[in-house]
Design an enzyme around this catalytic site. Structure first.
Site, PDB file in Angstrom:
ATOM      1  N   VAL A   1       0.238   2.577  -8.865  1.00 28.24           N
ATOM      2  CA  VAL A   1       0.145   3.895  -9.491  1.00 28.24           C
ATOM      3  C   VAL A   1       1.456   4.245 -10.189  1.00 28.24           C
ATOM      4  O   VAL A   1       1.448   4.801 -11.294  1.00 28.24           O
ATOM      5  CB  VAL A   1      -0.232   4.970  -8.445  1.00 28.24           C
ATOM      6  CG1 VAL A   1      -0.285   6.342  -9.085  1.00 28.24           C
ATOM      7  CG2 VAL A   1      -1.583   4.648  -7.821  1.00 28.24           C
TER       8      VAL A   1
ATOM      9  N   THR B   1      -3.394 -10.608  -4.631  1.00 26.95           N
ATOM     10  CA  THR B   1      -4.005 -11.094  -3.396  1.00 26.95           C
ATOM     11  C   THR B   1      -5.069 -10.109  -2.912  1.00 26.95           C
ATOM     12  O   THR B   1      -5.052  -8.933  -3.255  1.00 26.95           O
ATOM     13  CB  THR B   1      -2.961 -11.300  -2.289  1.00 26.95           C
ATOM     14  OG1 THR B   1      -2.393 -10.034  -1.932  1.00 26.95           O
ATOM     15  CG2 THR B   1      -1.843 -12.236  -2.749  1.00 26.95           C
TER      16      THR B   1
ATOM     17  N   GLU C   1       0.823  -1.219   0.000  1.00 25.29           N
ATOM     18  CA  GLU C   1       0.000   0.000   0.000  1.00 25.29           C
ATOM     19  C   GLU C   1       0.854   1.266   0.000  1.00 25.29           C
ATOM     20  O   GLU C   1       0.591   2.211   0.753  1.00 25.29           O
ATOM     21  CB  GLU C   1      -0.954   0.011   1.213  1.00 25.29           C
ATOM     22  CG  GLU C   1      -1.903  -1.181   1.275  1.00 25.29           C
ATOM     23  CD  GLU C   1      -2.849  -1.239   0.092  1.00 25.29           C
ATOM     24  OE1 GLU C   1      -3.248  -0.168  -0.411  1.00 25.29           O
ATOM     25  OE2 GLU C   1      -3.187  -2.355  -0.341  1.00 25.29           O
TER      26      GLU C   1
ATOM     27  N   LYS D   1       1.117  -8.803 -13.438  1.00 25.10           N
ATOM     28  CA  LYS D   1       0.960  -8.958 -11.992  1.00 25.10           C
ATOM     29  C   LYS D   1       0.996 -10.456 -11.707  1.00 25.10           C
ATOM     30  O   LYS D   1       0.011 -11.165 -11.916  1.00 25.10           O
ATOM     31  CB  LYS D   1      -0.377  -8.362 -11.535  1.00 25.10           C
ATOM     32  CG  LYS D   1      -0.606  -8.429 -10.022  1.00 25.10           C
ATOM     33  CD  LYS D   1       0.226  -7.406  -9.274  1.00 25.10           C
ATOM     34  CE  LYS D   1      -0.117  -7.394  -7.791  1.00 25.10           C
ATOM     35  NZ  LYS D   1       0.607  -6.349  -7.050  1.00 25.10           N
TER      36      LYS D   1
ATOM     37  N   GLY E   1       6.105   6.771  -4.032  1.00 23.31           N
ATOM     38  CA  GLY E   1       4.814   6.349  -4.548  1.00 23.31           C
ATOM     39  C   GLY E   1       3.654   7.276  -4.253  1.00 23.31           C
ATOM     40  O   GLY E   1       2.640   7.237  -4.957  1.00 23.31           O
TER      41      GLY E   1
END
Length: 240
Positions: free
Chosen positions: A17, A41, A12, A37, A171
């Protein structure tokens, strides 16, 4: 580079992005792009995953591929075991990436969580797939307190495995960064030994796809297909 492995210092923190932004910049430059990917999950079947989200943001020409899906939001090995589903080996990930690379100019392989999260019972990780691919790894990191340690540990793990590291992209850069964020921005390169290659503004994943594609190059260093300048960004956000 035909394949880039996108990893992170944790979960996270904006990997999807950042992956989307690189894909958008490459597609805008006329390159054919695929986002792979290996293990998704935390999602039930039928719900769009990270690869699909990257393609949505980056453009309809981007190919999205997901190899395995596990419903619980856990490490792939644990999630697969609990669901009674097969795990993924590094060889399977590398084979899928190589196949995509044969028909695309750029393949972005987005990991799950951090670099050393287990993918199978034998303890293999994304780093093992990167080794088989002989592909460089881009590290996505947060800006907040604690990132110097986690980013430096990730960089050391890459060096210990003799894997090439492209650099670090933040990120999710806050709209109003606190002192820790601004100091981390300046300290990350010296702490990790990796160059800063971009910073994606927080909330960018919520932009309309057209807005996202138009803005993405400004978040990334020229080595990633963008126009972002580490020097200019540092000057705009001094530690004070």
């Amino acid at each position: 580079m035909s394949v880039i492995v996108v990893s992170g210092t944790g979960t996270e923190i904006g990997k999807t992005v950042v992956t989307s932004a690189i894909a958008a910049a490459a597609a805008a430059a006329g390159r054919s792009v695929a986002v792979l990917k290996p293990a998704q999950t935390g999602l039930e079947p039928g719900v769009p995953g990270d690869a699909a989200d990257a393609a949505r943001l980056a453009g309809p020409s981007v190919t999205a591929v997901e190899l395995a899906r596990y419903p619980e939001p856990l490490a792939p090995d644990t999630a697969a075991r609990r669901a009674g589903l097969p795990t993924l080996s590094p060889a399977e990930i590398a084979e899928a990436a190589d196949k995509l690379a044969a028909s695309h100019d750029l393949v972005l392989v987005e990991g799950a969580g951090g670099l050393l999260v287990r993918f199978d019972e034998a303890g293999h990780t994304l780093a093992d797939a990167a080794r088989l691919l002989d592909a460089p790894v881009l590290v996505v990191a947060p800006a907040a307190l604690g990132t110097l340690n986690s980013t430096t540990l990730t960089a050391e793990a890459l060096r210990a495995r003799q894997l090439a590291a492209l650099g670090v992209v933040i990120g999710s850069w806050p709209a109003d960064p606190d002192l820790a964020c601004r100091c981390n921005l300046a300290d990350l390169p010296s702490s990790s030994g990796l160059p800063l290659l971009g910073a994606v503004p927080e909330g960018s994943g919520a932009l309309a796809p057209e807005e996202f594609r138009a803005a993405a190059p400004a978040w990334l260093d020229p080595s990633l297909g963008g126009t972002w300048s580490a020097r200019s960004f540092l000057a705009a956000w001094p530690a004070g």
